[in-house]
Design an enzyme around this catalytic site. Structure first.
Site, short mmCIF file in Angstrom:
data_model
loop_
_atom_site.label_atom_id
_atom_site.label_comp_id
_atom_site.label_asym_id
_atom_site.label_seq_id
_atom_site.Cartn_x
_atom_site.Cartn_y
_atom_site.Cartn_z
N GLY A 11 -34.89 -26.78 -1.33
CA GLY A 11 -33.89 -26.86 -2.40
C GLY A 11 -33.83 -25.56 -3.18
O GLY A 11 -34.83 -24.89 -3.38
N ARG A 72 -33.29 -26.94 4.98
CA ARG A 72 -34.56 -27.67 5.11
C ARG A 72 -34.95 -27.71 6.60
O ARG A 72 -35.24 -28.77 7.15
CB ARG A 72 -34.43 -29.07 4.53
CG ARG A 72 -34.17 -29.07 3.02
CD ARG A 72 -34.24 -30.46 2.44
NE ARG A 72 -33.90 -30.49 1.02
CZ ARG A 72 -34.74 -30.21 0.04
NH1 ARG A 72 -35.98 -29.88 0.31
NH2 ARG A 72 -34.34 -30.27 -1.21
N ASP A 103 -43.70 -26.95 -1.09
CA ASP A 103 -44.77 -27.42 -0.22
C ASP A 103 -44.38 -27.37 1.25
O ASP A 103 -45.18 -27.00 2.11
CB ASP A 103 -45.14 -28.85 -0.63
CG ASP A 103 -46.38 -29.35 0.09
OD1 ASP A 103 -47.43 -28.72 -0.06
OD2 ASP A 103 -46.28 -30.36 0.81
N THR A 126 -40.34 -24.42 -6.80
CA THR A 126 -39.93 -25.81 -6.91
C THR A 126 -39.66 -26.14 -8.36
O THR A 126 -40.48 -25.83 -9.23
CB THR A 126 -40.98 -26.79 -6.34
OG1 THR A 126 -40.63 -28.14 -6.72
CG2 THR A 126 -42.38 -26.49 -6.85
N ASP A 128 -39.78 -28.96 -9.51
CA ASP A 128 -40.66 -30.09 -9.87
C ASP A 128 -41.99 -29.63 -10.48
O ASP A 128 -42.72 -30.46 -11.03
CB ASP A 128 -40.95 -30.95 -8.64
CG ASP A 128 -39.74 -31.75 -8.19
OD1 ASP A 128 -38.84 -31.96 -9.02
OD2 ASP A 128 -39.70 -32.17 -7.03
N ASP A 130 -44.72 -28.96 -9.10
CA ASP A 130 -45.79 -29.79 -8.55
C ASP A 130 -46.60 -29.09 -7.46
O ASP A 130 -47.31 -29.72 -6.69
CB ASP A 130 -45.23 -31.10 -7.99
CG ASP A 130 -44.24 -30.89 -6.84
OD1 ASP A 130 -43.91 -29.72 -6.55
OD2 ASP A 130 -43.80 -31.88 -6.25
N ARG A 163 -25.94 -48.81 -27.25
CA ARG A 163 -26.46 -49.25 -25.95
C ARG A 163 -27.71 -48.47 -25.56
O ARG A 163 -28.08 -47.48 -26.19
CB ARG A 163 -25.40 -49.06 -24.86
CG ARG A 163 -25.01 -47.61 -24.62
CD ARG A 163 -24.19 -47.43 -23.34
NE ARG A 163 -22.95 -48.16 -23.33
CZ ARG A 163 -21.75 -47.62 -23.07
NH1 ARG A 163 -21.66 -46.30 -22.84
NH2 ARG A 163 -20.67 -48.34 -23.04
N MET A 170 -34.98 -35.49 -11.64
CA MET A 170 -35.71 -35.24 -10.40
C MET A 170 -37.22 -35.35 -10.61
O MET A 170 -37.72 -35.19 -11.72
CB MET A 170 -35.34 -33.87 -9.85
CG MET A 170 -33.96 -33.83 -9.21
SD MET A 170 -33.59 -32.27 -8.40
CE MET A 170 -32.08 -32.72 -7.53
N GLY A 171 -37.92 -35.60 -9.52
CA GLY A 171 -39.37 -35.76 -9.55
C GLY A 171 -39.78 -36.82 -8.55
O GLY A 171 -39.82 -38.01 -8.87
N ARG A 172 -40.06 -36.39 -7.33
CA ARG A 172 -40.39 -37.33 -6.24
C ARG A 172 -41.78 -37.94 -6.42
O ARG A 172 -41.94 -39.16 -6.39
CB ARG A 172 -40.30 -36.61 -4.89
CG ARG A 172 -40.61 -37.47 -3.68
CD ARG A 172 -40.44 -36.68 -2.39
NE ARG A 172 -39.05 -36.27 -2.22
CZ ARG A 172 -38.14 -37.01 -1.55
NH1 ARG A 172 -38.48 -38.17 -1.00
NH2 ARG A 172 -36.90 -36.57 -1.42
N GLU A 223 -37.00 -39.83 -10.52
CA GLU A 223 -36.39 -40.48 -9.36
C GLU A 223 -37.41 -41.14 -8.44
O GLU A 223 -37.08 -42.08 -7.71
CB GLU A 223 -35.59 -39.46 -8.56
CG GLU A 223 -36.43 -38.33 -7.98
CD GLU A 223 -35.63 -37.26 -7.26
OE1 GLU A 223 -34.40 -37.45 -7.10
OE2 GLU A 223 -36.21 -36.24 -6.87
N ARG A 266 -26.51 -48.42 -19.67
CA ARG A 266 -25.81 -47.59 -18.70
C ARG A 266 -26.79 -46.55 -18.16
O ARG A 266 -27.73 -46.16 -18.85
CB ARG A 266 -24.61 -46.87 -19.33
CG ARG A 266 -23.48 -47.79 -19.75
CD ARG A 266 -22.75 -48.35 -18.53
NE ARG A 266 -21.58 -49.12 -18.93
CZ ARG A 266 -21.61 -50.40 -19.28
NH1 ARG A 266 -22.77 -51.05 -19.28
NH2 ARG A 266 -20.49 -51.02 -19.62
N GLN A 274 -29.52 -30.34 -12.18
CA GLN A 274 -30.74 -29.72 -12.71
C GLN A 274 -31.09 -28.41 -12.00
O GLN A 274 -31.86 -27.60 -12.53
CB GLN A 274 -31.91 -30.70 -12.58
CG GLN A 274 -31.74 -31.94 -13.43
CD GLN A 274 -32.56 -33.11 -12.91
OE1 GLN A 274 -33.72 -33.26 -13.28
NE2 GLN A 274 -31.99 -33.91 -12.03
#
Length: 341
Positions: A11, A72, A103, A126, A128, A130, A163, A170-172, A223, A266, A274
């Site tokens: 990505g 990828r 990674d 990344t 993330d 991570d 509401r 994001m964040g696997r 996510e 919602r 992002q």
């Protein structure tokens, strides 16, 4: 004159062009030339490359995305892929290769170094944040700021309509973006993959605030959070590295909270937003420094290493250390965030 190849895989991340600019600048100072491999590992498998003249570095750090494009692609999933990568490295006349990625991309770089002693250097990328082996990855700061501003803006809608607004970021496997953005934007509750929270627990936090008179609430969720026993995916397909396409836990949480609290909810998925836009000042500087350091590792022939930010110093660490494990949110950090729920 040495010829250095550079590719960007996986990505896109704000700061990639800054890395490229840093490599070009240091290579020029060292009397080396730079060849840009297009579309990540796919470009190496297809000998798809362009010469990066020193003039290309001018103003490049201010731009988001990557001028080398990305994919990828996994050479180890292609017939004779690793050998083709090695052969094309030689055919392009390269003396070294700088691989910029997370990674997956760096995992391929490590395998090529282990299997063929390919003279490769890694750059951690990344949003993330991570990747082990470095205190910070570029792109993270920009992503957090984009998410924070989105949460701030969505709060206005939440307050106007009285509401709950659920914001999926994001964040696997790691909740760094969610936690930082949630804390910065004063979210009412933030849920990350590292800490299991049931819908009942989340609803209890929001009910307490509603009982105190709150008419709206902001919820941030990564996510990769598993509300039940599995991640929420868009479909059953996987990419070249076996990853499923995540997306939808925010919608699931919206429905569950509305049902549990009888409070309109919602959800919004920020998704690739992002990754976009110009990099922050921090990500530009980190990217430039990483690029300079990567070219420095090439000059010193420190193959099989990755540039790493340790405190304020950029150093080299082994690719094995870099991709050995994910860097996840420490429990103590999340406990600090919970004090604001």
């Amino acid at each position: 004159m040495k010829k250095i190849g550079i590719l960007t895989g996986g990505g896109d991340a704000p700061g990639l062009n800054a890395v490229i600019a840093g490599v070009i600048a240091q290579a020029k100072a060292d009397g080396a030339s730079v060849l840009g491999i297009l579309r990540g590992w796919a470009g190496l498998l297809e000998k798809d490359a362009v010469v990066l003249d020193p003039s290309r570095a001018e103003g490049l750090a201010t731009r988001g995305g990557t001028i080398l494009f990305s994919s990828r692609t996994n050479p180890y999933k292609k017939p004779n892929g690793p050998q083709t990568a090695r052969d094309n490295f030689a055919a392009l006349g390269l003396d070294a290769l700088i691989a910029c990625g997370g990674d997956d991309t760096l995992g391929v770089a490590r395998k090529l170094y282990d299997d063929f002693k390919l003279p490769v250097v890694g750059v951690p990328k990344t949003i993330d944040n991570d990747l082990s082996g470095t205190d910070r990855t570029f792109g993270f700061d920009t992503a957090v700021n984009i998410a924070m501003r989105a949460i701030d803006d969505l709060r206005v809608t939440a307050e106007s309509h009285r509401r709950i607004m659920v914001v999926e970021v994001m964040g696997r496997h790691a909740g760094w973006i969610a936690l930082w953005a949630g804390m910065a934007a004063a979210a009412d509750v933030t849920i990350i993959p590292e800490v299991k929270m049931s819908v009942a627990e989340i609803a209890a936090i929001l009910k307490r605030k509603k009982d105190l008179g709150r008419t709206s609430a902001m919820v941030v969720v990564a996510e990769g959070v598993e509300l039940t026993d599995a991640m929420v995916t868009q479909d059953k397909s996987t990419d070249a590295f076996g990853h499923v396409k995540l997306g939808g836990v925010g919608k699931q949480l919206e429905q569950e909270l509305e049902k549990a609290l009888k409070w309109e909810a919602r959800s919004v998925i920020l998704g690739h937003l992002q990754r976009g836009g110009a990099p922050s000042a921090l990500d530009r500087v980190i990217g430039l420094r990483f690029g300079l350091a990567a070219a420095g590792l090439v000059r010193e022939k420190k193959w099989g290493q990755m540039v790493s930010l340790k405190g304020n110093e950029v150093v080299g660490v082994s690719l094995t250390e870099a991709v050995g494990k994910l860097r996840t949110v420490p429990p103590a950090f999340y406990e600090e965030a919970r004090l604001f729920f």
